[in-house]
Each structure stands twice: as structure tokens, then as C-alpha cells.
Design a protein around this motif. Structure first.
Motif, PDB file in Angstrom:
ATOM      1  N   MET A 286      37.286  35.920  41.798  1.00 56.73           N
ATOM      2  CA  MET A 286      36.029  36.139  42.511  1.00 56.73           C
ATOM      3  C   MET A 286      36.106  37.427  43.308  1.00 56.73           C
ATOM      4  O   MET A 286      37.115  37.717  43.958  1.00 56.73           O
ATOM      5  N   LEU A 287      35.037  38.206  43.229  1.00 59.95           N
ATOM      6  CA  LEU A 287      34.921  39.418  44.021  1.00 59.95           C
ATOM      7  C   LEU A 287      33.530  39.436  44.628  1.00 59.95           C
ATOM      8  O   LEU A 287      32.535  39.255  43.921  1.00 59.95           O
ATOM      9  N   ILE A 288      33.435  39.644  45.945  1.00 57.83           N
ATOM     10  CA  ILE A 288      32.154  39.670  46.654  1.00 57.83           C
ATOM     11  C   ILE A 288      31.890  41.108  47.088  1.00 57.83           C
ATOM     12  O   ILE A 288      32.701  41.705  47.801  1.00 57.83           O
ATOM     13  N   LEU A 289      30.758  41.645  46.665  1.00 52.66           N
ATOM     14  CA  LEU A 289      30.386  43.014  47.005  1.00 52.66           C
ATOM     15  C   LEU A 289      29.348  42.986  48.112  1.00 52.66           C
ATOM     16  O   LEU A 289      28.299  42.353  47.974  1.00 52.66           O
ATOM     17  N   LEU A 290      29.626  43.693  49.212  1.00 53.38           N
ATOM     18  CA  LEU A 290      28.721  43.720  50.364  1.00 53.38           C
ATOM     19  C   LEU A 290      28.291  45.145  50.679  1.00 53.38           C
ATOM     20  O   LEU A 290      29.028  46.097  50.403  1.00 53.38           O
ATOM     21  N   PRO A 291      27.126  45.289  51.302  1.00 53.41           N
ATOM     22  CA  PRO A 291      26.747  46.589  51.869  1.00 53.41           C
ATOM     23  C   PRO A 291      27.352  46.692  53.265  1.00 53.41           C
ATOM     24  O   PRO A 291      27.826  45.697  53.820  1.00 53.41           O
ATOM     25  N   PRO A 292      27.332  47.880  53.873  1.00 54.56           N
ATOM     26  CA  PRO A 292      27.685  47.963  55.289  1.00 54.56           C
ATOM     27  C   PRO A 292      26.475  47.499  56.089  1.00 54.56           C
ATOM     28  O   PRO A 292      25.508  46.994  55.528  1.00 54.56           O
ATOM     29  N   SER A 293      26.517  47.648  57.380  1.00 55.00           N
ATOM     30  CA  SER A 293      25.324  47.394  58.180  1.00 55.00           C
ATOM     31  C   SER A 293      24.884  48.704  58.810  1.00 55.00           C
ATOM     32  O   SER A 293      25.708  49.563  59.122  1.00 55.00           O
TER      33      SER A 293
ATOM     34  N   GLU B 153      42.388  47.383  40.715  1.00 54.80           N
ATOM     35  CA  GLU B 153      42.126  46.159  41.485  1.00 54.80           C
ATOM     36  C   GLU B 153      40.758  45.560  41.168  1.00 54.80           C
ATOM     37  O   GLU B 153      40.511  44.388  41.439  1.00 54.80           O
ATOM     38  N   LEU B 154      39.850  46.349  40.585  1.00 58.36           N
ATOM     39  CA  LEU B 154      38.510  45.851  40.289  1.00 58.36           C
ATOM     40  C   LEU B 154      38.275  45.613  38.797  1.00 58.36           C
ATOM     41  O   LEU B 154      37.167  45.294  38.394  1.00 58.36           O
ATOM     42  N   SER B 155      39.318  45.746  37.992  1.00 57.31           N
ATOM     43  CA  SER B 155      39.114  45.736  36.544  1.00 57.31           C
ATOM     44  C   SER B 155      39.368  44.386  35.876  1.00 57.31           C
ATOM     45  O   SER B 155      39.041  44.215  34.712  1.00 57.31           O
ATOM     46  N   ALA B 156      39.953  43.428  36.581  1.00 53.20           N
ATOM     47  CA  ALA B 156      40.309  42.152  35.951  1.00 53.20           C
ATOM     48  C   ALA B 156      39.719  40.975  36.729  1.00 53.20           C
ATOM     49  O   ALA B 156      40.399  39.991  37.012  1.00 53.20           O
TER      50      ALA B 156
ATOM     51  N   GLN C 295      24.554  49.962  45.367  1.00 52.80           N
ATOM     52  CA  GLN C 295      25.035  49.523  44.053  1.00 52.80           C
ATOM     53  C   GLN C 295      25.521  50.727  43.263  1.00 52.80           C
ATOM     54  O   GLN C 295      24.926  51.155  42.275  1.00 52.80           O
ATOM     55  N   VAL C 296      26.644  51.281  43.712  1.00 48.22           N
ATOM     56  CA  VAL C 296      27.193  52.502  43.125  1.00 48.22           C
ATOM     57  C   VAL C 296      28.378  52.219  42.209  1.00 48.22           C
ATOM     58  O   VAL C 296      28.987  53.161  41.668  1.00 48.22           O
ATOM     59  N   TRP C 297      28.727  50.974  42.025  1.00 49.48           N
ATOM     60  CA  TRP C 297      29.792  50.578  41.105  1.00 49.48           C
ATOM     61  C   TRP C 297      29.325  49.360  40.331  1.00 49.48           C
ATOM     62  O   TRP C 297      28.776  48.423  40.910  1.00 49.48           O
ATOM     63  N   ASN C 298      29.527  49.400  39.007  1.00 49.14           N
ATOM     64  CA  ASN C 298      29.147  48.284  38.151  1.00 49.14           C
ATOM     65  C   ASN C 298      30.380  47.515  37.720  1.00 49.14           C
ATOM     66  O   ASN C 298      31.395  48.122  37.342  1.00 49.14           O
ATOM     67  N   PRO C 299      30.329  46.184  37.752  1.00 45.10           N
ATOM     68  CA  PRO C 299      31.476  45.387  37.343  1.00 45.10           C
ATOM     69  C   PRO C 299      31.811  45.613  35.869  1.00 45.10           C
ATOM     70  O   PRO C 299      30.947  46.023  35.088  1.00 45.10           O
ATOM     71  N   PRO C 300      33.054  45.330  35.464  1.00 43.64           N
ATOM     72  CA  PRO C 300      33.403  45.445  34.038  1.00 43.64           C
ATOM     73  C   PRO C 300      32.585  44.459  33.213  1.00 43.64           C
ATOM     74  O   PRO C 300      32.172  43.408  33.701  1.00 43.64           O
ATOM     75  N   SER C 301      32.349  44.803  31.960  1.00 48.62           N
ATOM     76  CA  SER C 301      31.514  43.964  31.097  1.00 48.62           C
ATOM     77  C   SER C 301      32.135  42.590  30.853  1.00 48.62           C
ATOM     78  O   SER C 301      31.436  41.643  30.500  1.00 48.62           O
ATOM     79  N   SER C 302      33.443  42.482  31.070  1.00 53.41           N
ATOM     80  CA  SER C 302      34.117  41.199  30.853  1.00 53.41           C
ATOM     81  C   SER C 302      33.862  40.200  31.975  1.00 53.41           C
ATOM     82  O   SER C 302      34.109  39.001  31.819  1.00 53.41           O
ATOM     83  N   ALA C 303      33.357  40.679  33.118  1.00 55.36           N
ATOM     84  CA  ALA C 303      33.142  39.799  34.277  1.00 55.36           C
ATOM     85  C   ALA C 303      31.779  39.138  34.216  1.00 55.36           C
ATOM     86  O   ALA C 303      30.816  39.709  33.688  1.00 55.36           O
TER      87      ALA C 303
END
Length: 261
Positions: free
Chosen positions: A1-8, A155-158, A171-179
């Protein structure tokens, strides 16, 4: 599990703390990129038109001028610097040591200065929105999209499940297609009319984030995430959960619904 957040947008400036050590941040392979952004921010912050370039009001001038000495500003954990609605709702301060370690492992906070960081990374308060255009790096959003697309971020590839609670500009990074990729939204029903909400969305994304960090058996799929989210019904004004599976290039979507009658 990976949770992507914005700053405030709102930040608390640490009154004391160590100075910035870029090499000590998560993903040190981004150090040279972070240096480029910070160098641009320092130069802009010294200019007469700094407030205009950074798109902030006169009340923030002292904070902008402080960025001239960016590396000398006191730092604190990112979760303490970011003090917006999402972070208050997640209640990072209430996490125990094991839960905070989990947060560091699974939460990535995207920002204009650092690309992304972990909750306990030591950072200073700053003023740089992702949609800002700087003289040297150009539009910050475009800079990080290109940089993170080209960077080898092991660290974000698996990751099996990516939960995206970011606002659009981050949203400047897209998860790998396998996720399995799930975006988090919120909707309000009032007098029978449905509307999308932004402020409440931050609050509900924070509630979900905090609940996930306190759950020792984290969901591993979109369906498991939807089942977990249903346990939040009755929390705040959440009255229902909607889940739309991924379709084509469109990611799955989990919507937290508040029905105000």
C-alpha cells in the motif's frame, strides 16, 4: 500500500530545529533536482517582484524573504509543518511509534520544493505552489512531472495498491501499470442534489489516511480498500461509500459520500 498526499497551503514555521539536510530526505536521488528548485526559490525570494511571482499576498512577505536563507531555516517533521485540514483529520500526532513508522513507509507527500517526502522528513516551512512558474526551472508542476518520470525510483516501483488523495495539481507522478490505482473523492448530497466538494474532500481524505495508518492489516486491493472505507460510515458526516472499478486508463475511484438530507 502506498498513500499519496498533497502538502497543505497552510504551514507552521518551526520555532527551532536543525537546518535542512537534503541528503537525509526520502529518495536522496532527487537531491540535485531539489537543489535546482531551492536555488530558484532563493533567487526569486530576493526579488522586488517575489510576491507576484510566487502568487502570495503582502501578509506573507516576511515568510518569502526568509526563503533567501532557505538552508538556514529551522526544520521539523513534514507532518508538523503541514497543518491543513487533511493533516488535522489524519491526526498524525496521535500515531504511536509503530504507526508512525508505517506512515513513513507508506505515505508520500508531494510538493513543489521536494517532489515528494515522507511524514518524518525534516523540512522547513516554505511558500511554493506546484502551479507556480519560476524563472529557471519553469513551471514547477512540469519540472517535477518530467523529473519523476525519468528518475529511477525503486521504492515506488513494486507497489500493489496506490491510494491517491492528491489534488490535481500535485498529481505529478503516475503509479506503475502493475499497481491497482485508486483515487479518493468526496461528494455531498443536500436537499436531494449531489455536488462534488473540495474542502470536505480534504477532511475525508485525511480521515481515511489516519484510519489506514492505524490499521495493522492494510488493504491490498481496491475492493479491500472499499470494504475498509465502509467502516468509516458514521464518522464525521460520512453516510456512504461508492466504488467504481478501473476501466481502461481510468483508475478506480472511491467516493466518500456525506448526505446532509
Amino acid at each position: 500500500m502506498l498513500i499519496l498526499l498533497p502538502p497543505s497551503a497552510g504551514k507552521t514555521s518551526p520555532s527551532s530545529g536543525p537546518s535542512l539536510n537534503l541528503a537525509g530526505l526520502t529518495a536522496p536521488e532527487l537531491t540535485s533536482l531539489r537543489e535546482r528548485v531551492i536555488d530558484d526559490v532563493q533567487q526569486v525570494s530576493a526579488r522586488p517582484d517575489a510576491l507576484s511571482i510566487l502568487e502570495v499576498g503582502p501578509s506573507l512577505e516576511s515568510e518569502i524573504r526568509a526563503q533567501i536563507d532557505f538552508y538556514d531555516q529551522p526544520c521539523a517533521p513534514a507532518w508538523q509543518v503541514y497543518t491543513g485540514v487533511l493533516y488535522s483529520a489524519a491526526d498524525f500526532a496521535g500515531l504511536n511509534d509503530a504507526q508512525m513508522s508505517r506512515a513513513d513507509a507508506v505515505v508520500r507527500i508531494f510538493s513543489g520544493v521536494f517532489g515528494f517526502s515522507a511524514p518524518t522528513d525534516l523540512i522547513p516551512a516554505y511558500r511554493l505552489a506546484m502551479n507556480t512558474t519560476l524563472p529557471q526551472v519553469g513551471k514547477v508542476q512540469g519540472f517535477w512531472k518530467k523529473a519523476l518520470r525519468e528518475a529511477e525510483l525503486a521504492e515506488l516501483s513494486a507497489i500493489e495498491l496506490v491510494i491517491d488523495a492528491r489534488s490535481t495539481e500535485y498529481q505529478v507522478w503516475n503509479p506503475p501499470s502493475s499497481a491497482q490505482y485508486v483515487t479518493i473523492a468526496a461528494a455531498r448530497i443536500k436537499n436531494g442534489r449531489r455536488s462534488v466538494v473540495s474542502h470536505s474532500a480534504k477532511f475525508y481524505r485525511g480521515l481515511l489516511t489516519g484510519a489506514l495508518l492505524r490499521e495493522p492489516n492494510a488493504p491490498r486491493s481496491g475492493n479491500e480498500l472499499a470494504d475498509f472505507a465502509r467502516t468509516l460510515i458514521g464518522t464525521g458526516h460520512i453516510t456512504g461509500i461508492e466504488f467504481s472499478p478501473a476501466e481502461g486508463r481510468r483508475p478506480a475511484k472511491l467516493t466518500l459520500v456525506e448526505d446532509l438530507g
